[in-house]
Motif scaffolding. Sequence first.
Motif, PDB file in Angstrom:
ATOM      1  N   ARG A   1      -6.592 -17.363 -18.453  1.00 56.97           N
ATOM      2  CA  ARG A   1      -6.200 -16.316 -17.531  1.00 56.97           C
ATOM      3  C   ARG A   1      -4.680 -16.238 -17.419  1.00 56.97           C
ATOM      4  O   ARG A   1      -3.965 -17.110 -17.890  1.00 56.97           O
ATOM      5  CB  ARG A   1      -6.837 -16.577 -16.162  1.00 56.97           C
ATOM      6  N   ARG A   2      -4.224 -15.200 -16.767  1.00 54.25           N
ATOM      7  CA  ARG A   2      -2.790 -15.038 -16.578  1.00 54.25           C
ATOM      8  C   ARG A   2      -2.249 -16.168 -15.704  1.00 54.25           C
ATOM      9  O   ARG A   2      -2.963 -16.715 -14.861  1.00 54.25           O
ATOM     10  CB  ARG A   2      -2.503 -13.688 -15.940  1.00 54.25           C
ATOM     11  N   ALA A   3      -1.003 -16.524 -15.919  1.00 53.99           N
ATOM     12  CA  ALA A   3      -0.393 -17.629 -15.182  1.00 53.99           C
ATOM     13  C   ALA A   3      -0.529 -17.410 -13.681  1.00 53.99           C
ATOM     14  O   ALA A   3      -0.228 -16.330 -13.157  1.00 53.99           O
ATOM     15  CB  ALA A   3       1.074 -17.762 -15.559  1.00 53.99           C
ATOM     16  N   GLY A   4      -1.010 -18.441 -12.996  1.00 52.44           N
ATOM     17  CA  GLY A   4      -1.206 -18.364 -11.556  1.00 52.44           C
ATOM     18  C   GLY A   4      -2.575 -17.892 -11.144  1.00 52.44           C
ATOM     19  O   GLY A   4      -2.882 -17.854  -9.941  1.00 52.44           O
ATOM     20  N   GLU A   5      -3.441 -17.558 -12.110  1.00 51.61           N
ATOM     21  CA  GLU A   5      -4.765 -17.028 -11.788  1.00 51.61           C
ATOM     22  C   GLU A   5      -5.896 -17.962 -12.194  1.00 51.61           C
ATOM     23  O   GLU A   5      -7.065 -17.601 -12.096  1.00 51.61           O
ATOM     24  CB  GLU A   5      -4.957 -15.656 -12.455  1.00 51.61           C
ATOM     25  N   GLY A   6      -5.565 -19.175 -12.648  1.00 47.00           N
ATOM     26  CA  GLY A   6      -6.585 -20.126 -13.056  1.00 47.00           C
ATOM     27  C   GLY A   6      -6.476 -21.428 -12.280  1.00 47.00           C
ATOM     28  O   GLY A   6      -5.919 -21.476 -11.177  1.00 47.00           O
ATOM     29  N   ASP A   7      -6.997 -22.494 -12.871  1.00 44.23           N
ATOM     30  CA  ASP A   7      -7.078 -23.788 -12.202  1.00 44.23           C
ATOM     31  C   ASP A   7      -5.924 -24.732 -12.523  1.00 44.23           C
ATOM     32  O   ASP A   7      -5.844 -25.823 -11.954  1.00 44.23           O
ATOM     33  CB  ASP A   7      -8.392 -24.492 -12.593  1.00 44.23           C
TER      34      ASP A   7
ATOM     35  N   PHE B   1      -2.682 -26.500 -19.955  1.00 44.94           N
ATOM     36  CA  PHE B   1      -4.114 -26.175 -19.958  1.00 44.94           C
ATOM     37  C   PHE B   1      -4.905 -27.230 -20.713  1.00 44.94           C
ATOM     38  O   PHE B   1      -5.956 -27.696 -20.256  1.00 44.94           O
ATOM     39  CB  PHE B   1      -4.327 -24.795 -20.590  1.00 44.94           C
ATOM     40  N   TRP B   2      -4.393 -27.636 -21.885  1.00 49.93           N
ATOM     41  CA  TRP B   2      -5.133 -28.610 -22.677  1.00 49.93           C
ATOM     42  C   TRP B   2      -5.086 -29.996 -22.053  1.00 49.93           C
ATOM     43  O   TRP B   2      -6.024 -30.784 -22.186  1.00 49.93           O
ATOM     44  CB  TRP B   2      -4.612 -28.631 -24.110  1.00 49.93           C
ATOM     45  N   ALA B   3      -4.010 -30.312 -21.349  1.00 46.10           N
ATOM     46  CA  ALA B   3      -3.970 -31.588 -20.636  1.00 46.10           C
ATOM     47  C   ALA B   3      -5.053 -31.626 -19.562  1.00 46.10           C
ATOM     48  O   ALA B   3      -5.771 -32.627 -19.414  1.00 46.10           O
ATOM     49  CB  ALA B   3      -2.595 -31.808 -20.012  1.00 46.10           C
ATOM     50  N   LEU B   4      -5.196 -30.537 -18.819  1.00 44.15           N
ATOM     51  CA  LEU B   4      -6.255 -30.465 -17.811  1.00 44.15           C
ATOM     52  C   LEU B   4      -7.625 -30.545 -18.460  1.00 44.15           C
ATOM     53  O   LEU B   4      -8.520 -31.254 -17.973  1.00 44.15           O
ATOM     54  CB  LEU B   4      -6.120 -29.166 -17.012  1.00 44.15           C
ATOM     55  N   THR B   5      -7.805 -29.869 -19.579  1.00 41.31           N
ATOM     56  CA  THR B   5      -9.070 -29.915 -20.309  1.00 41.31           C
ATOM     57  C   THR B   5      -9.381 -31.341 -20.764  1.00 41.31           C
ATOM     58  O   THR B   5     -10.551 -31.752 -20.800  1.00 41.31           O
ATOM     59  CB  THR B   5      -9.014 -28.972 -21.525  1.00 41.31           C
ATOM     60  N   GLY B   6      -8.351 -32.105 -21.074  1.00 44.38           N
ATOM     61  CA  GLY B   6      -8.521 -33.488 -21.484  1.00 44.38           C
ATOM     62  C   GLY B   6      -8.718 -34.453 -20.332  1.00 44.38           C
ATOM     63  O   GLY B   6      -8.707 -35.673 -20.543  1.00 44.38           O
TER      64      GLY B   6
ATOM     65  N   VAL C   1      10.610 -31.713 -23.158  1.00 44.69           N
ATOM     66  CA  VAL C   1      11.583 -30.625 -23.259  1.00 44.69           C
ATOM     67  C   VAL C   1      10.935 -29.248 -23.142  1.00 44.69           C
ATOM     68  O   VAL C   1      11.634 -28.263 -22.927  1.00 44.69           O
ATOM     69  CB  VAL C   1      12.377 -30.711 -24.580  1.00 44.69           C
ATOM     70  N   ALA C   2       9.598 -29.193 -23.272  1.00 47.11           N
ATOM     71  CA  ALA C   2       8.927 -27.896 -23.211  1.00 47.11           C
ATOM     72  C   ALA C   2       7.538 -28.059 -22.607  1.00 47.11           C
ATOM     73  O   ALA C   2       6.891 -29.095 -22.778  1.00 47.11           O
ATOM     74  CB  ALA C   2       8.822 -27.272 -24.601  1.00 47.11           C
ATOM     75  N   GLN C   3       7.107 -27.039 -21.898  1.00 47.31           N
ATOM     76  CA  GLN C   3       5.731 -26.956 -21.416  1.00 47.31           C
ATOM     77  C   GLN C   3       5.129 -25.656 -21.906  1.00 47.31           C
ATOM     78  O   GLN C   3       5.800 -24.622 -21.941  1.00 47.31           O
ATOM     79  CB  GLN C   3       5.677 -26.994 -19.887  1.00 47.31           C
ATOM     80  N   HIS C   4       3.854 -25.717 -22.287  1.00 47.74           N
ATOM     81  CA  HIS C   4       3.118 -24.490 -22.551  1.00 47.74           C
ATOM     82  C   HIS C   4       2.494 -24.036 -21.243  1.00 47.74           C
ATOM     83  O   HIS C   4       1.628 -24.711 -20.682  1.00 47.74           O
ATOM     84  CB  HIS C   4       2.058 -24.707 -23.625  1.00 47.74           C
ATOM     85  N   VAL C   5       2.997 -22.923 -20.757  1.00 43.05           N
ATOM     86  CA  VAL C   5       2.563 -22.361 -19.489  1.00 43.05           C
ATOM     87  C   VAL C   5       1.303 -21.544 -19.761  1.00 43.05           C
ATOM     88  O   VAL C   5       1.373 -20.386 -20.179  1.00 43.05           O
ATOM     89  CB  VAL C   5       3.682 -21.509 -18.862  1.00 43.05           C
ATOM     90  N   LYS C   6       0.185 -22.196 -19.552  1.00 45.83           N
ATOM     91  CA  LYS C   6      -1.109 -21.619 -19.926  1.00 45.83           C
ATOM     92  C   LYS C   6      -2.100 -21.913 -18.811  1.00 45.83           C
ATOM     93  O   LYS C   6      -2.227 -23.050 -18.378  1.00 45.83           O
ATOM     94  CB  LYS C   6      -1.587 -22.257 -21.236  1.00 45.83           C
ATOM     95  N   ASP C   7      -2.777 -20.891 -18.343  1.00 46.34           N
ATOM     96  CA  ASP C   7      -3.698 -21.050 -17.217  1.00 46.34           C
ATOM     97  C   ASP C   7      -5.114 -20.690 -17.646  1.00 46.34           C
ATOM     98  O   ASP C   7      -5.342 -20.140 -18.728  1.00 46.34           O
ATOM     99  CB  ASP C   7      -3.259 -20.159 -16.052  1.00 46.34           C
ATOM    100  N   GLY C   8      -6.054 -21.019 -16.795  1.00 43.87           N
ATOM    101  CA  GLY C   8      -7.443 -20.707 -17.078  1.00 43.87           C
ATOM    102  C   GLY C   8      -8.363 -21.682 -16.392  1.00 43.87           C
ATOM    103  O   GLY C   8      -7.957 -22.476 -15.542  1.00 43.87           O
ATOM    104  N   VAL C   9      -9.626 -21.596 -16.764  1.00 43.07           N
ATOM    105  CA  VAL C   9     -10.648 -22.508 -16.264  1.00 43.07           C
ATOM    106  C   VAL C   9     -10.980 -23.480 -17.389  1.00 43.07           C
ATOM    107  O   VAL C   9     -11.429 -23.059 -18.460  1.00 43.07           O
ATOM    108  CB  VAL C   9     -11.902 -21.745 -15.819  1.00 43.07           C
ATOM    109  N   ALA C  10     -10.733 -24.748 -17.153  1.00 42.09           N
ATOM    110  CA  ALA C  10     -10.977 -25.747 -18.192  1.00 42.09           C
ATOM    111  C   ALA C  10     -12.468 -25.848 -18.489  1.00 42.09           C
ATOM    112  O   ALA C  10     -13.308 -25.732 -17.581  1.00 42.09           O
ATOM    113  CB  ALA C  10     -10.446 -27.104 -17.747  1.00 42.09           C
ATOM    114  N   PRO C  11     -12.840 -26.042 -19.752  1.00 43.98           N
ATOM    115  CA  PRO C  11     -14.248 -26.253 -20.091  1.00 43.98           C
ATOM    116  C   PRO C  11     -14.818 -27.442 -19.313  1.00 43.98           C
ATOM    117  O   PRO C  11     -14.092 -28.335 -18.890  1.00 43.98           O
ATOM    118  CB  PRO C  11     -14.209 -26.538 -21.599  1.00 43.98           C
ATOM    119  N   ASP C  12     -16.131 -27.441 -19.124  1.00 45.28           N
ATOM    120  CA  ASP C  12     -16.785 -28.506 -18.366  1.00 45.28           C
ATOM    121  C   ASP C  12     -16.619 -29.868 -19.021  1.00 45.28           C
ATOM    122  O   ASP C  12     -16.624 -30.902 -18.354  1.00 45.28           O
ATOM    123  CB  ASP C  12     -18.277 -28.205 -18.189  1.00 45.28           C
TER     124      ASP C  12
END
Length: 274
Positions: free
Chosen positions: A223-229, A172-177, A193-204
């Motif tokens: 949002r729940r995994a699979g329900e965001g961008d 999520f934060w990578a997309l936000t960046g 070795v790890a991913q934070h599985v985090k979904d949502g709508v990234a800030p503008d």
Amino acid sequence: MALPVASVQLYTLADLFAADMQGSLERLAAIGLKNVEAFDFVRRPREIRAALDAAGLASPTGHAPLLSDTLWTPDGSIPTPKPEVVFEAAATIGMTTVIDPFVPVERWLTEDGVQDLADRMNAAAEVAAGFGLTVGYHNHAQEFIASFDGRTAYERFVELTDDRVALELDLFWALTGGQDPVALTASLGDRLVAQHVKDGVAPDSNPFAPGAPAFGSDSLDQRRAGEGDVPLADALRAATALQYAVIEYDHAPGDVFEDVAASYAFLTEGGFVR
């Protein structure tokens, strides 16, 4: 590649974990999880280990600051103990990897700053090895603000750190960046070795950028995994040596345990974890 195991970052539970550690862990175990990623564990490692054992859970990874005097979060700062204290606590809990979760924005804006972070992380890796541990870094979005010769500060950090320094990519934060989480995942190769599985709508815009308005976790549209961008499925498939798929919410959209269960179902039903 063997599938990763599912986990959940305990920062997700926030005050619930603080108020009822044992009950919170038992509810996570009831969902089907067998692993967690500890947060703020250094001041109470024996208490956390006992609660994990009682719930039948393990914490192979954990978050603790290794590169800063204090750990900043959107909701307050946590003092930083010496690395030796961190690693002793991690060993008590049974961890294998201690991950620094956040370094302030200003230290990512210059090449000297990034070099200093890499040097510190390499030194921490050496100390950790004496405890039978490895170290890693978890990103937010500030690592992608500055670029040097066409490489983001994050990419420079990866280049400057030893291969034994693990990486945990928060999708999520990578997309936000402004990053492509799938391409970034692929570029990190076996160090991821790890991913934070985090979904949502990234800030503008990047909320960590200099001059951006102050923000807190409750302002995030997660949002729940699979329900965001966030392209979670493609990013999970792009990893080559992933060990942990770690569910996390900075701001859960509803009941946190139901939200964790929904993301766990996304991982299990999609065949992304073993």
